[in-house]
Write a protein that holds these residues in place. Structure first.
Motif, mmCIF file in Angstrom:
data_model
loop_
_atom_site.group_PDB
_atom_site.id
_atom_site.type_symbol
_atom_site.label_atom_id
_atom_site.label_comp_id
_atom_site.label_asym_id
_atom_site.label_seq_id
_atom_site.Cartn_x
_atom_site.Cartn_y
_atom_site.Cartn_z
ATOM 1 N N ARG A 1 29.594 16.849 87.636
ATOM 2 C CA ARG A 1 28.795 16.559 86.294
ATOM 3 C C ARG A 1 28.205 17.990 86.379
ATOM 4 N N GLU A 2 28.559 17.708 84.544
ATOM 5 C CA GLU A 2 28.598 19.117 83.858
ATOM 6 C C GLU A 2 26.797 18.584 83.289
ATOM 7 N N LEU A 3 25.787 19.946 83.954
ATOM 8 C CA LEU A 3 24.407 20.398 83.156
ATOM 9 C C LEU A 3 24.083 20.495 82.165
ATOM 10 N N THR A 4 23.590 19.643 81.057
ATOM 11 C CA THR A 4 23.305 20.106 80.088
ATOM 12 C C THR A 4 21.524 20.094 79.108
ATOM 13 N N TRP A 5 21.412 20.721 78.481
ATOM 14 C CA TRP A 5 19.182 20.505 78.256
ATOM 15 C C TRP A 5 19.720 19.517 76.930
ATOM 16 N N ASN A 6 19.418 18.590 77.124
ATOM 17 C CA ASN A 6 19.200 17.735 76.168
ATOM 18 C C ASN A 6 17.857 17.555 74.644
ATOM 19 N N GLY A 7 17.216 18.746 74.899
ATOM 20 C CA GLY A 7 15.605 19.412 74.499
ATOM 21 C C GLY A 7 14.293 18.208 74.905
ATOM 22 N N GLU A 8 15.102 17.559 75.939
ATOM 23 C CA GLU A 8 14.155 16.775 76.608
ATOM 24 C C GLU A 8 14.033 17.199 78.782
ATOM 25 N N ALA A 9 15.520 16.943 78.367
ATOM 26 C CA ALA A 9 15.940 16.785 80.153
ATOM 27 C C ALA A 9 16.889 17.243 80.225
ATOM 28 N N VAL A 10 16.776 17.157 81.642
ATOM 29 C CA VAL A 10 18.885 17.787 82.274
ATOM 30 C C VAL A 10 19.732 16.608 82.686
ATOM 31 N N THR A 11 19.992 16.129 81.630
ATOM 32 C CA THR A 11 21.443 15.243 81.402
ATOM 33 C C THR A 11 22.510 15.483 82.367
ATOM 34 N N PRO A 12 23.015 14.850 82.661
ATOM 35 C CA PRO A 12 24.445 15.256 83.938
ATOM 36 C C PRO A 12 26.088 14.118 82.947
ATOM 37 N N ALA A 13 26.693 14.969 82.873
ATOM 38 C CA ALA A 13 27.885 14.432 82.141
ATOM 39 C C ALA A 13 29.288 15.029 82.710
ATOM 40 N N VAL A 14 29.768 13.495 83.251
ATOM 41 C CA VAL A 14 31.217 13.887 83.563
ATOM 42 C C VAL A 14 32.229 14.280 83.346
#
Length: 200
Positions: A104-117
């Protein structure tokens, strides 16, 4: 629907197994070339996520997918017939998952941390991992006890029926053939009756 088109809509692992339907010559492989694999991946895109990444499959990728398909079919067929799946098939599916684990690669979308597999490695290794994971989900699902083989004489397709009275892999494929055959049987005249009618 033509028999040369893959059936979709079952669990992903069954869709993969069902890419080897029966034909007059035996079993047909609907994933026999990298191009046909690419077409199948496009059909399954919503379930495969970003694993394909627009990459064009190679023969090596095709071989990796074939291996997972063979092991999945071996395990599923054993369970369908009330037998223990071969340990070698289960080990191979586990190894395919291990070769490209999901992170689960974690990134910041400008509002929250989001995971992408994400998975790393060549396309075939990533695809094999995703498909082996789908096989693991299927093989451990209690619903697998409802697994059926299509009742058409010349069909080997498998499905998990939502309704217990479902008999065919597809209403448009085998279901339609069965209805046409029943209609023909009900409406054909015996040869002796037809000859008697002609003589009068």
């Amino acid at each position: 629907m033509r028999d040369t088109e893959p059936l979709t809509g079952e669990p992903l692992a069954l869709d993969l197994v069902n890419t080897r339907p029966a034909s007059a010559e035996g079993r047909t492989d609907l994933l026999d070339t990298p191009e046909r694999l690419a077409a199948w991946l496009a059909l399954e895109e919503s379930r495969l996520g970003s694993e394909t990444g627009g990459a064009v499959p190679t023969k090596a990728d095709l071989a990796a997918v074939h291996a997972v398909r063979d092991h999945t079919e071996t395990a599923v067929q054993a369970l369908l017939h009330g037998q223990e799946p071969p340990a070698a098939a289960l080990r191979a599916l586990t190894q395919a998952q291990r070769a490209a684990p999901a992170v689960r690669e974690l990134t910041w979308n400008g509002e929250a941390v989001t995971p992408a597999v994400r998975r790393t490695g060549p396309l075939g290794v990533r695809l094999a991992a995703v498909l082996a994971e789908a096989a693991a989900d299927l093989l451990t699902d209690p619903a697998l006890g409802r697994l059926k083989e299509c009742e058409a004489d010349d069909c080997v397709m498998l499905f998990l029926p939502a309704h217990p009275r479902r008999r065919w892999c597809s209403p448009a494929r085998c279901g339609n053939r069965a209805r046409v055959a029943r209609y023909y049987q009900r409406h054909k005249q015996p040869a002796s009756v037809a000859r008697t009618g002609e003589a009068q």
